[in-house]
Write a protein that holds these residues in place. Sequence first.
Motif, PDB file in Angstrom:
ATOM      1  N   ALA A 141       0.815  -1.205   0.000  1.00  0.00           N
ATOM      2  CA  ALA A 141       0.000   0.000   0.000  1.00  0.00           C
ATOM      3  C   ALA A 141       0.852   1.259   0.000  1.00  0.00           C
ATOM      4  O   ALA A 141       0.313   2.356   0.100  1.00  0.00           O
ATOM      5  N   GLY A 142       2.174   1.092  -0.019  1.00  0.00           N
ATOM      6  CA  GLY A 142       2.998   2.276  -0.205  1.00  0.00           C
ATOM      7  C   GLY A 142       3.810   2.714   0.990  1.00  0.00           C
ATOM      8  O   GLY A 142       4.321   3.827   1.009  1.00  0.00           O
ATOM      9  N   SER A 151       7.113   2.809   3.036  1.00  0.00           N
ATOM     10  CA  SER A 151       8.526   2.497   2.830  1.00  0.00           C
ATOM     11  C   SER A 151       9.015   1.682   4.020  1.00  0.00           C
ATOM     12  O   SER A 151       8.339   1.596   5.040  1.00  0.00           O
ATOM     13  N   PRO A 193       8.307  -7.415   0.192  1.00  0.00           N
ATOM     14  CA  PRO A 193       6.843  -7.434   0.267  1.00  0.00           C
ATOM     15  C   PRO A 193       6.225  -8.615  -0.484  1.00  0.00           C
ATOM     16  O   PRO A 193       5.263  -9.221  -0.002  1.00  0.00           O
ATOM     17  N   LEU A 232       6.603  -4.456  -6.435  1.00  0.00           N
ATOM     18  CA  LEU A 232       6.796  -5.132  -5.157  1.00  0.00           C
ATOM     19  C   LEU A 232       8.068  -5.958  -5.189  1.00  0.00           C
ATOM     20  O   LEU A 232       8.556  -6.417  -4.175  1.00  0.00           O
ATOM     21  N   ASP A 274      14.193   2.336  -1.954  1.00  0.00           N
ATOM     22  CA  ASP A 274      12.992   1.824  -1.279  1.00  0.00           C
ATOM     23  C   ASP A 274      11.939   2.912  -1.104  1.00  0.00           C
ATOM     24  O   ASP A 274      10.754   2.721  -1.344  1.00  0.00           O
ATOM     25  N   ARG A 275      12.406   4.114  -0.709  1.00  0.00           N
ATOM     26  CA  ARG A 275      11.484   5.207  -0.431  1.00  0.00           C
ATOM     27  C   ARG A 275      10.746   5.647  -1.704  1.00  0.00           C
ATOM     28  O   ARG A 275       9.529   5.841  -1.691  1.00  0.00           O
ATOM     29  N   ALA A 307       8.286   3.008  -2.750  1.00  0.00           N
ATOM     30  CA  ALA A 307       7.135   3.022  -1.853  1.00  0.00           C
ATOM     31  C   ALA A 307       6.176   4.144  -2.258  1.00  0.00           C
ATOM     32  O   ALA A 307       4.960   3.960  -2.287  1.00  0.00           O
ATOM     33  N   ARG A 308       6.746   5.301  -2.614  1.00  0.00           N
ATOM     34  CA  ARG A 308       5.897   6.421  -2.997  1.00  0.00           C
ATOM     35  C   ARG A 308       5.134   6.118  -4.292  1.00  0.00           C
ATOM     36  O   ARG A 308       3.933   6.395  -4.400  1.00  0.00           O
ATOM     37  N   ARG A 349       4.290   3.146  -5.434  1.00  0.00           N
ATOM     38  CA  ARG A 349       3.232   2.181  -5.123  1.00  0.00           C
ATOM     39  C   ARG A 349       2.071   2.873  -4.456  1.00  0.00           C
ATOM     40  O   ARG A 349       0.913   2.625  -4.742  1.00  0.00           O
ATOM     41  N   ASN A 350       2.405   3.775  -3.541  1.00  0.00           N
ATOM     42  CA  ASN A 350       1.383   4.428  -2.746  1.00  0.00           C
ATOM     43  C   ASN A 350       0.460   5.291  -3.610  1.00  0.00           C
ATOM     44  O   ASN A 350      -0.749   5.318  -3.410  1.00  0.00           O
ATOM     45  N   PRO A 409      -3.705   2.883   2.883  1.00  0.00           N
ATOM     46  CA  PRO A 409      -2.798   3.560   1.933  1.00  0.00           C
ATOM     47  C   PRO A 409      -2.686   5.052   2.211  1.00  0.00           C
ATOM     48  O   PRO A 409      -1.638   5.648   1.990  1.00  0.00           O
ATOM     49  N   TYR A 452       0.074   6.664   4.607  1.00  0.00           N
ATOM     50  CA  TYR A 452       1.436   6.938   4.184  1.00  0.00           C
ATOM     51  C   TYR A 452       1.495   8.175   3.287  1.00  0.00           C
ATOM     52  O   TYR A 452       2.403   8.358   2.515  1.00  0.00           O
TER      53      TYR A 452
END
Lengths: 402, 413, 221
Positions: free
Chosen positions: A317-318, A320, A395, C54, C74-75, C78-79, C81-82, C107, C110
């Motif tokens: 879901a995002g 980190s 993940p 992922l 990673d950061r 993650a952004r 994906r978010n 979601p 974040y």
Amino acid sequence: MIRHLLKLVWNRKRAGALLMLEIFFSFLVTAVVATLGLFCWRNYRQPLGFSYRDVWQVAVDSKQWRGGEAPAAAARDTMSRLLRELQSLPRVEAAAGTMVVPFSTSDDVMIDDSGHGPVRMDFNVVSLDFDRVMGLHLVAGRWFGKGDEALAWQPVVVNRNLARAAFGGADPIGRRLGVPDPKGQEPERRVIGVVADYRKNGELAGDGNYLFLPQRQPGGGSGHLFASLLLRVRPGTTAAFEEELTGRLQRIAPGWSFAVTTLAEMRASSFRLRLAPLLTGCVIALFLLAMVGLGLTGVMWQNLLQRTRELGLRRAAGASRAALLRQIVTEQLLLTTLSVGLATALVVQLPISRLAGALPGAVMAAGLASAMAVIYALVILCSLYPSVIASRVPPAEALRFE
Amino acid sequence: MLISHLKMGAKVLLRRKFFTFISLFAISLTLLVLLVATAMLDSILAPRAPETRAARTLGIYRLGFEGPHTGHEGPVGYAFLDRYARHLQRVETIALFTEQQGAVSYVAGRKITSYLKRTDGEFWRILDFDFVEGGPFTAADELQANPVAVINQSTRRRFFGAAPALGRPFAIDGQSFRVVGVVRDVPIVRIVPFADVWVPISTAKSSTYKHEALGNFMAILLARSRRDLPAIQAEFRSRLAHAESPDPRLYTRIAGGADTSFEALARLLFASRENDAHAGRLRAALLTAMAMFMLLPTLNLININLSRILDRAAEIGVRKAFGASSWALVGQFLIENLVLTLLGGALGLALAGPVLAALNRSGLVPYAQFGLNLRVFAYGLAIAVFFGLLSGVYPAWKMSRLQPARALSGRSS
Amino acid sequence: MIRLQRVKKLYRTERVETTALDNINLSIEEGEFVSIMGPSGCGKSTLLNLIGLLDEPSEGSVEFDGEKVGDYGDRALARLRNQRVGFIFQQFHLVSDLSVADNVEIPLLYRRLSHRERRRLAHAALDRVGLSSRTLHFPSQLSGGQQQRVAIARAIVGRPRVLLADEPTGNLDSQMGEEVMAILEGFNQGDKTTVVMVTHDRRLADRTQRVVRLFDGRQVS
């Protein structure tokens, strides 16, 4: 975010209850030890009120037993002669008799019920030169003097704590200290002087009220002989003088026993005796914390393992890795806050705090605060490694976890 | 069945090494502390030299004197014991002695402080000291006030160095004595025999003690048989009830009794001024202290055990699906936990030896001889089993309630 | 919008090395509805995970909106994906200790959003899947179809441009599966959201615009 985590922690409270209970008790144990430790440290930094360097103590065993007849006139006379002998020695700067020995574990206690409430005080009967021997610091009024026998009332000297407890802010000099006398025979007592303090039990003991009474009859109080003679020797006097001293006293009173110790020695052993329970407590607390720490690590590891898929979902879901790590640690801290808050409320509410009545509020607060710091640090330390491991699971793998 | 449970348990323990380490660490440290405490209590209370006859010995150590305004609690005078403690029925012999007191000697400008105890001749018959030189002084020495002394090994070293001391003179508390015997050191916690130097009572500097009802004397009684103890205690109590007060204006009632060593410890700790020594209270206090101490380790272990169970939810599910009853599962888990606890206990026991030795060496307790023996081991075993059951019951119950379906799907919360 | 070039994915265990995907070249355009089909173990889910950032390929490159994400940290991943991706899983992956609304909010946690804003968006998302009356329930109180609809609400709450669904109907009966499929089609047609769906159901695959077939880690059509 905090709100979300709080809900999570709250909804899992049943599963986490035992863990919370463990943190709860760990906190209580730490708080007790920390409070006692801080109390000792605070006391240690307060002035003693007297100086023990170059002061020797001669324990006098006169073979007169308490509780029976008042001491015979002959014994009183012998005691007075002993004191005069000490005062005549060139190596001795001053000598005095005392009923209660500094740094000893014995106490004489009385309670003054005449004021607003009962005031409990330790008291001691001493001879004239006691202030010079012990280097007491007079802050108001005067010490006992030669002409005091002529007074119709009994002069007493108090420490500042007692003056405050008995008379509040008022000037204590000349005030009556209404210690009730069961037989009604004792004359009334009036304060003639205030000393800064006299902490007989040493640096580690807490504040107390102290009262000095002058010797009523030669060689002691009305009931008993002096238990020991104190002398201030010239600086540089060595232990070799002890043998000479004992010999001289023995010649005056062949049937009595004498034992010489320096107050420095007595202070050291009293220090050890008072420190021992604290150290034992510290060792046990450290051992318990180490064990709890390892246990928490294991339990958190397992909990996070159980939640692998949830953590994977959050990553998808995002979140980190860093955000996830922060989240897990925050969760543990919330759980801790719940337990610690409960325990603090308990400590503050329940009569536990009254039991420890002698503890100043500031010490108690500091003890609780440092216990909190320790417990939070422990929880962070314990949750860090499992959290790092858990947040590192890729993940895709976490979502497949069975 | 048992074997297969144990095998399964062992496999799980080996698979989860981290958990196993934590559990073992927690268990062994907890039991270590309990074992050390037990060994210390044992060395105070259990019969061993010189108190080899402790089982049929009673002591009159402290009595309480109560009055309307004041009270006093402590040892009593020679005259009081002489009058009320002698010639009790069923008593083989009685010994009178003083509390040990610090006494000073000066040897070549060096100061030596020793504990001095004055005793009669019977003292050496009731207590079984281990003599390395010479022997005890006798009733005749006491009768004639001979200046003779028994000293312990440490005192011999302080006064005479490595040389034998038999027959040699020395001075203590301003008096001279001749050494007639040297005994092995006795730890300070054994209050009855403990001293550095023992001399006859009659060598006291003045003989006023013979007429004093209050003083610093104690007595020990040796009963003919262990079974006679209650009767002797009852007789002494009734004598106390009718005893003459040492000072009728101050004290109107005398309380206390002839105590076994455990009762004596209780009387000392609670400063009891009653006939009852509060042995029950001491027992309760010890148990409470133990429970308080075990609370955190137990909680810790319960939490670890719960985690271990959740880890095995799938295995439990399979077992349930194939018909294992809840009871069987509880049994399985308890056995597993017990094995783990016993293992931890064994580790704790192994560690207790060095810890006790270090305590002995540290000089924290003078002449300490803490050690492990069969009795301490038995206590340790009992504590370990108790601990194992305690920390296993709740997790086991929780485990037996896991729903098979949920357990199989691995979801459990 | 998403482009995979010569992508290879290897899984290494201590002794064995398995090739999950080999030489995949795939391009998905904005607004498409693509399904991925193949027998179990052929690498469908691995491919979906690569598309959804992922997982990272062992070889080859993944492009997202024209950006090569291979060297993203990673950061940054993650952004992405978010904000741009929404996931739907066969096992739903709802957090059992959180209410429906709290699950949907995940979601948004974040992102920098106020609690009120998160609530509003979650309710709107739940409204779109027809569950606005169940916000305070817990997942265990819902049927399988309802749980998957919550999961869909969670996937769309952040208005992603791509929805990735891994056998979304695999755990549902045909009627509930049909409901879920209809919702996905609604998002694809109404909101022009790109949808990539892994399935082994030929009838569902036939309703999508394009079918990618995998066999033993290789693309067969």
